[in-house]
Design an enzyme around this catalytic site. Sequence first.
Site, mmCIF file in Angstrom:
data_model
loop_
_atom_site.group_PDB
_atom_site.id
_atom_site.type_symbol
_atom_site.label_atom_id
_atom_site.label_comp_id
_atom_site.label_asym_id
_atom_site.label_seq_id
_atom_site.Cartn_x
_atom_site.Cartn_y
_atom_site.Cartn_z
ATOM 1 N N HIS A 96 0.864 -1.184 0.000
ATOM 2 C CA HIS A 96 0.000 0.000 0.000
ATOM 3 C C HIS A 96 0.901 1.235 0.000
ATOM 4 C CE1 HIS A 96 -3.988 1.907 1.526
ATOM 5 N NE2 HIS A 96 -3.226 2.839 0.968
ATOM 6 N N GLU A 105 -2.600 -1.773 -3.179
ATOM 7 C CA GLU A 105 -3.681 -0.979 -2.603
ATOM 8 C C GLU A 105 -3.303 0.495 -2.656
ATOM 9 O OE1 GLU A 105 -5.059 -4.049 0.961
ATOM 10 O OE2 GLU A 105 -4.022 -2.188 1.454
ATOM 11 N N HIS A 159 -7.985 -5.676 7.446
ATOM 12 C CA HIS A 159 -7.747 -4.645 8.454
ATOM 13 C C HIS A 159 -8.026 -5.202 9.850
ATOM 14 C CE1 HIS A 159 -6.582 -0.388 8.907
ATOM 15 N NE2 HIS A 159 -7.087 -0.560 10.108
#
Length: 239
Positions: A43, A70, A191
Site C-alpha cells: 500500500h 492498494e 484490516h
Amino acid sequence: MTKLSVNINKIATLRNSRGGNVPNVLAAALACERFGAQGITVHPRPDERHIRYQDVYDLKAEITTEFNIEGNCQEQKFIDLVLANRPTQVTLVPDALGQITSNHGWDTIANKSYLQDMVKLFKDQGIRVSIFVDPDERMVEAAAETGTDRVELYTEGYAEVFGFNTQQAISPYIKAAQKAQEVGLGLNAGHDLDLNNLKYFNEHIPGLLEVSIGHALIADALYLGLEETISRYLGALRA
C-alpha cells in the site's frame, strides 16, 4: 481455501526507520511466498513512509504469487504506478493525504461515476479491481454497478467488537457478504484481522476469497518467526 495475501508495509517501515536496506523488503516478500502465502500486498503512499515506489517495481519483477497494490486512485502517481506494473489486483482505497492507516471504505453511491471510470481504466489493462468498502449492503450493491470484480470488506469494526460479542461483530459482515454473492462480486477482507479473530471470520463469511493481513502478522512474526506465523495464519483459513 481463502487465500492469504501478506501486506509487507511494516517491513518497509522498519527498513526506512534506519535507512539502508535492512530488512530487505523483496527478500521478505519472497520468504512469505516460500512459506506458503498466496499473495503479496503493498500500500504505497505519496510520502513513501513505508513502501517506496521503487519497491513496487522490484517486487513485480520477482514475486510469483498474486500481487495486490492498494491505494488511493485519486493520486495520479498511484494510477501511473499501477498501470506501469500491472499487478494481479488493484484495491481502491479512499485514503486522505497523510492518513496513518485506512479507516473507512468508499461511499460507492456518491462516488459511483468516478469509480466506474477508475474500474474501467484498470480493467482495460487486464488488472482485477477490488473496491474497499464498509460492511454496508448498500455500498456493496452500488459497488457492483461500477463494474468492479470484487469488494474488500473493511474489518476494523469486526475486530473491535469480536472480543465482546462475536455475533454482533460478525453480523453486518455476513449480510454484506451475502449481498456480494447476490450481485455477483468476489469478496476480500482486511484490516485488524489476526490469529485471535481470523478463523471465526473465515468460518462465517460466505464466499470469502482472500484476506490481506499486515500489521498483526508482522508483529506475530517478531515472536514466532515468519515461517511459523504464516503457517498459523494459513491454518486459520483452512475450512
